[in-house]
Design a protein around this motif. Structure first.
Motif, PDB file in Angstrom:
ATOM      1  N   ALA A   1       0.810  -1.223   0.000  1.00 46.56           N
ATOM      2  CA  ALA A   1       0.000   0.000   0.000  1.00 46.56           C
ATOM      3  C   ALA A   1       0.846   1.277   0.000  1.00 46.56           C
ATOM      4  O   ALA A   1       0.412   2.305  -0.511  1.00 46.56           O
ATOM      5  N   HIS A   2       2.003   1.232   0.620  1.00 46.93           N
ATOM      6  CA  HIS A   2       2.851   2.425   0.790  1.00 46.93           C
ATOM      7  C   HIS A   2       2.080   3.546   1.473  1.00 46.93           C
ATOM      8  O   HIS A   2       2.263   4.720   1.142  1.00 46.93           O
ATOM      9  N   LEU A   3       1.226   3.177   2.407  1.00 44.77           N
ATOM     10  CA  LEU A   3       0.377   4.185   3.067  1.00 44.77           C
ATOM     11  C   LEU A   3       0.749   4.393   4.529  1.00 44.77           C
ATOM     12  O   LEU A   3       0.119   5.189   5.221  1.00 44.77           O
TER      13      LEU A   3
ATOM     14  N   ASN B   1       0.536   7.217   9.632  1.00 47.99           N
ATOM     15  CA  ASN B   1       1.167   7.529  10.918  1.00 47.99           C
ATOM     16  C   ASN B   1       1.311   9.029  11.159  1.00 47.99           C
ATOM     17  O   ASN B   1       1.349   9.473  12.309  1.00 47.99           O
TER      18      ASN B   1
ATOM     19  N   TYR C   1      11.867   3.143   2.581  1.00 49.96           N
ATOM     20  CA  TYR C   1      10.804   2.137   2.544  1.00 49.96           C
ATOM     21  C   TYR C   1      11.348   0.736   2.309  1.00 49.96           C
ATOM     22  O   TYR C   1      12.268   0.531   1.508  1.00 49.96           O
TER      23      TYR C   1
ATOM     24  N   HIS D   1       7.023  -5.308   4.651  1.00 47.40           N
ATOM     25  CA  HIS D   1       7.064  -5.986   5.947  1.00 47.40           C
ATOM     26  C   HIS D   1       8.002  -7.196   5.982  1.00 47.40           C
ATOM     27  O   HIS D   1       8.771  -7.369   6.930  1.00 47.40           O
TER      28      HIS D   1
ATOM     29  N   ASN E   1       7.193  -3.618  16.934  1.00 47.38           N
ATOM     30  CA  ASN E   1       7.527  -4.424  15.765  1.00 47.38           C
ATOM     31  C   ASN E   1       8.987  -4.859  15.804  1.00 47.38           C
ATOM     32  O   ASN E   1       9.306  -5.998  15.466  1.00 47.38           O
TER      33      ASN E   1
HETATM   34  P1  FAD Z   1       1.294  -2.775   3.729  1.00 47.89           P
HETATM   35  O1  FAD Z   1       2.041  -4.046   3.753  1.00 47.89           O
HETATM   36  O2  FAD Z   1       0.646  -2.426   2.457  1.00 47.89           O
HETATM   37  O3  FAD Z   1       0.235  -2.804   4.919  1.00 47.89           O
HETATM   38  C1  FAD Z   1      -0.842  -1.872   5.012  1.00 47.89           C
HETATM   39  C2  FAD Z   1      -0.805  -1.074   6.275  1.00 47.89           C
HETATM   40  O4  FAD Z   1      -0.975  -1.908   7.413  1.00 47.89           O
HETATM   41  C3  FAD Z   1       0.486  -0.321   6.525  1.00 47.89           C
HETATM   42  O5  FAD Z   1       0.482   0.908   5.842  1.00 47.89           O
HETATM   43  C4  FAD Z   1       0.500  -0.170   8.021  1.00 47.89           C
HETATM   44  O6  FAD Z   1      -0.190   0.991   8.418  1.00 47.89           O
HETATM   45  C5  FAD Z   1      -0.259  -1.377   8.520  1.00 47.89           C
HETATM   46  N1  FAD Z   1       0.653  -2.419   9.012  1.00 47.89           N
HETATM   47  C6  FAD Z   1       1.118  -3.486   8.334  1.00 47.89           C
HETATM   48  N2  FAD Z   1       1.882  -4.264   9.121  1.00 47.89           N
HETATM   49  C7  FAD Z   1       1.914  -3.665  10.327  1.00 47.89           C
HETATM   50  C8  FAD Z   1       2.544  -3.982  11.550  1.00 47.89           C
HETATM   51  N3  FAD Z   1       3.297  -5.073  11.712  1.00 47.89           N
HETATM   52  N4  FAD Z   1       2.380  -3.116  12.574  1.00 47.89           N
HETATM   53  C9  FAD Z   1       1.625  -2.007  12.445  1.00 47.89           C
HETATM   54  N5  FAD Z   1       1.004  -1.665  11.307  1.00 47.89           N
HETATM   55  C10 FAD Z   1       1.141  -2.495  10.261  1.00 47.89           C
HETATM   56  N6  FAD Z   1       5.275   0.091  10.433  1.00 47.89           N
HETATM   57  C11 FAD Z   1       5.176   1.423  10.592  1.00 47.89           C
HETATM   58  O7  FAD Z   1       4.151   2.003  10.241  1.00 47.89           O
HETATM   59  N7  FAD Z   1       6.180   2.139  11.161  1.00 47.89           N
HETATM   60  C12 FAD Z   1       7.339   1.541  11.572  1.00 47.89           C
HETATM   61  O8  FAD Z   1       8.227   2.202  12.067  1.00 47.89           O
HETATM   62  C13 FAD Z   1       7.467   0.131  11.393  1.00 47.89           C
HETATM   63  N8  FAD Z   1       8.600  -0.509  11.779  1.00 47.89           N
HETATM   64  C14 FAD Z   1       8.711  -1.855  11.606  1.00 47.89           C
HETATM   65  C15 FAD Z   1       9.862  -2.504  12.039  1.00 47.89           C
HETATM   66  C16 FAD Z   1       9.999  -3.873  11.893  1.00 47.89           C
HETATM   67  C17 FAD Z   1      11.231  -4.565  12.387  1.00 47.89           C
HETATM   68  C18 FAD Z   1       8.956  -4.609  11.294  1.00 47.89           C
HETATM   69  C19 FAD Z   1       9.075  -6.077  11.131  1.00 47.89           C
HETATM   70  C20 FAD Z   1       7.808  -3.975  10.868  1.00 47.89           C
HETATM   71  C21 FAD Z   1       7.647  -2.605  11.024  1.00 47.89           C
HETATM   72  N9  FAD Z   1       6.485  -1.929  10.602  1.00 47.89           N
HETATM   73  C22 FAD Z   1       6.387  -0.572  10.804  1.00 47.89           C
HETATM   74  C23 FAD Z   1       5.320  -2.664  10.078  1.00 47.89           C
HETATM   75  C24 FAD Z   1       5.252  -2.836   8.545  1.00 47.89           C
HETATM   76  O9  FAD Z   1       6.436  -3.406   8.090  1.00 47.89           O
HETATM   77  C25 FAD Z   1       4.983  -1.506   7.840  1.00 47.89           C
HETATM   78  O10 FAD Z   1       3.827  -0.918   8.367  1.00 47.89           O
HETATM   79  C26 FAD Z   1       4.751  -1.717   6.346  1.00 47.89           C
HETATM   80  O11 FAD Z   1       5.828  -2.372   5.764  1.00 47.89           O
HETATM   81  C27 FAD Z   1       4.512  -0.361   5.687  1.00 47.89           C
HETATM   82  O12 FAD Z   1       4.400  -0.478   4.303  1.00 47.89           O
HETATM   83  P2  FAD Z   1       3.004  -0.417   3.547  1.00 47.89           P
HETATM   84  O13 FAD Z   1       2.284   0.815   3.885  1.00 47.89           O
HETATM   85  O14 FAD Z   1       3.281  -0.674   2.104  1.00 47.89           O
HETATM   86  O15 FAD Z   1       2.259  -1.624   4.222  1.00 47.89           O
END
Ligand code: FAD
Ligand code: SF4
Length: 510
Positions: free
Chosen positions: A268-270, A275, A365, A368, A408
């Motif tokens: 999603a990159h959202l 946050n 970026y 997960h 996390n």
């Molecule tokens: P997508 O994979 O598309 O997921 C959609 C949304 O779900 C995300 O935008 C996020 O808001 C939420 N989400 C997904 N997984 C988690 C999770 N484990 N915990 C909380 N929310 C989640 N997320 C952060 O927002 N900030 C951080 O600082 C952060 N640090 C992390 C550190 C580690 C070691 C790990 C393993 C995970 C961390 N995450 C963090 C959780 C997750 O990796 C990221 O939210 C995600 O990769 C963000 O990319 P996306 O928006 O494309 O997420």
């Protein structure tokens, strides 16, 4: 001045509780760009630009809404350098009767602001953060009386309470969890044509911030040559729409997959927009559910996505605020190694790590599975002191705010909380990465070998980890099978693994 409403870099929401009853005739908003927020951890350039650019766009939105604002710019010669010192100076100048704010996302910041208010004998009203579906109090009630916490039960409660993907009392599709459908790798053909990420060309305001960060934080990690994140609510809404129509249909299926040179895939990159509060989680979840109802995305994808936001995101916040400040100090496995210096440069021969760290420095970026099963997994098995791992994750990602990053990192990824977040340490050999990606084909190491010159460091460190923690892990039923395999190694094999692990920790293999 009646109320001075404090707004932090991760509170950029005109509808936040801090603005309830705001009266432009008597109240004003306070926002400060301070160096400390980029230096208390070695904040990457993309992360600093994300926050500062979004703050400046929010300042513009405040002005348009007619809310008087007292901003402090990073390059103002009178800038005090820290939130506490700046607030102190501004209280003396503005003489408010009261401070008002939405609950912050960082325990350290909350303490600092409380201390300043107290020192001035000023009332500080901290209001509930309505951005989240639930409150910390509700989470504490859920946690009370449970021997162990599991996200799954919390998530089911949230689905029922908020009526998300429900048919009466039953989960949509008769199943709470479609994880089994969501673990695919891309296969030899690769990811095909992935939709291009939503790109938001920096406007004049963001370009000014980029120049400021390049000048002031010149030695900080990361690059800014293609910074393209959404930094305003309008842009974030476009990013949401693009995700739902272009990526959500395949999100679930390829959630865990990795591909070299493809950082964006179907994610999603959202997270940064969420946050920083440019987006509300309800509108994000509602948009995904609406796509399912319209037949535009399959249930497994939509459920998988909803689980991340309604489940994990709310759950880690509950853990953070019910366990701080002690949580940040935990180190159950007594890991004491320093973080390898190449985490800040990506200069390693390990193809999977080089790519994950490279894109992290380039874009702020990584998805997960890269965070959990590449950078996190390596640090865990290497034995890096968890507080150093935490400082890295908090520094490098554009979405990093402590309430979400810390559980996390410390909990889910490093097992430093002894199993509160994860029921077992996530450990695996290089074969896991080989299964989920083609990285190993282009790597000088071999994931099938655990010792010797060609051995994949993940595989070596996996066995070394199990040997080191054998006694402690033997009592964990979810680890029993893995630990049992250690007994099959003879003394010579064990010795060879230890030697190779030592070479890795001495930096001779990297
Ligand atoms: P997508 O994979 O598309 O997921 C959609 C949304 O779900 C995300 O935008 C996020 O808001 C939420 N989400 C997904 N997984 C988690 C999770 N484990 N915990 C909380 N929310 C989640 N997320 C952060 O927002 N900030 C951080 O600082 C952060 N640090 C992390 C550190 C580690 C070691 C790990 C393993 C995970 C961390 N995450 C963090 C959780 C997750 O990796 C990221 O939210 C995600 O990769 C963000 O990319 P996306 O928006 O494309 O997420
Ligand atoms: Fe990563 Fe090991 Fe595969 Fe190399 S062989 S890409 S280090 S898992």
């Amino acid at each position: 001045l009646r109320n001075l409403v404090l707004v932090l870099g991760d509170q950029l929401d005109l509808e936040a509780a801090a603005f309830d009853g705001f009266d432009a005739a008597h109240d004003a908003v306070w926002m400060a760009e301070v160096a400390e927020e980029s230096t208390h951890v070695w904040s990457s350039k993309p992360r600093s630009v994300m926050f500062l650019a979004a703050m400046r766009h929010f300042a513009q939105a405040l002005r348009a809404a007619g809310r008087p604002l007292h901003p402090m710019r990073l390059d103002d010669p009178t800038n005090q350098g820290s939130l506490a010192a700046q607030l102190q100076a501004d209280i003396e100048r503005l003489r408010p009767a009261r401070l008002v704010m939405t609950a912050p996302g960082d325990w350290r910041v909350l303490q600092a602001i409380k201390d300043v208010a107290q020192a001035h004998g000023l009332p500080l009203e901290i209001r509930e953060d309505r951005h989240f579906y639930g409150s910390v109090r509700e989470f504490a009630a859920h946690a009370r009386g449970r021997k162990s916490l599991r996200m799954e039960y919390f998530y089911r409660e949230m689905r029922k309470r908020h009526g998300v993907l429900m048919q009466g009392e039953q989960p949509e599709g008769g199943q709470w969890n479609f994880d089994a459908d969501n673990r695919e790798a891309f296969g030899a053909a690769g990811p095909g044509s992935v939709p291009p990420r939503a790109v938001f060309e920096p406007d004049a305001m963001t370009r000014e911030v980029i120049a400021l960060v390049e000048a002031r934080l010149a030695d900080h990690p990361g690059r800014l040559d293609d910074f393209a994140w959404p930094v305003s609510r309008e842009q974030a809404l476009v990013a949401l729409q693009r995700f739902v129509t272009e990526r959500l249909p395949l999100f679930g299926r390829y959630q865990d997959a990795m591909w070299p040179g493809e950082p964006w895939l179907h994610h999603a990159h959202l997270s940064a927009a969420l946050n920083l509060k440019l987006l509300n989680p309800r509108e994000v979840v509602d948009a995904a559910v609406a796509a399912y109802r319209a037949g535009a995305a399959p249930l497994a994808s939509v459920e998988g996505f909803v689980r991340q936001i309604l489940g994990w995101r709310e759950y880690v916040r509950g853990i953070y605020w019910t366990r701080m400040p002690g949580y940040a100090e935990l180190n159950t496995l007594d890991a004491q190694e320093d973080l390898p210096a190449w985490y800040w440069t990506g200069a390693t021969d390990m193809a999977c790590l080089r790519d994950a760290i490279g894109q992290t420095l380039q874009h702020g970026y990584a998805h997960h599975i890269q965070r959990l099963m590449v950078t996190g997994l390596f640090a865990l098995m290497y034995g890096v002191q968890p507080q150093q791992v935490h400082a890295w994750y908090l520094a490098v990602y554009v979405d990093a705010v402590e309430w979400v990053e810390l559980p996390n990192t410390l909990g889910m990824s490093q097992y430093a909380d002894g199993g509160l977040m994860a029921s077992k340490p996530y450990v695996a050999t290089g074969k896991y990465i080989q299964r989920m990606s083609p990285y190993c084909k282009g790597c000088r190491y071999d994931p099938a070998q655990r010792s010797g010159d060609a051995a994949c460091p993940f595989t070596t460190l996996y066995w070394d980890f199990l040997m080191k923690h054998e006694a402690a892990l033997a009592g964990n039923p979810r680890m029993a099978l893995q630990v049992k395999n250690v007994a099959r190694l003879n003394d010579g094999q064990k010795q060879a693994i230890r030697e190779r692990a030592s070479a890795i920790r001495r930096g001779e293999v990297r």
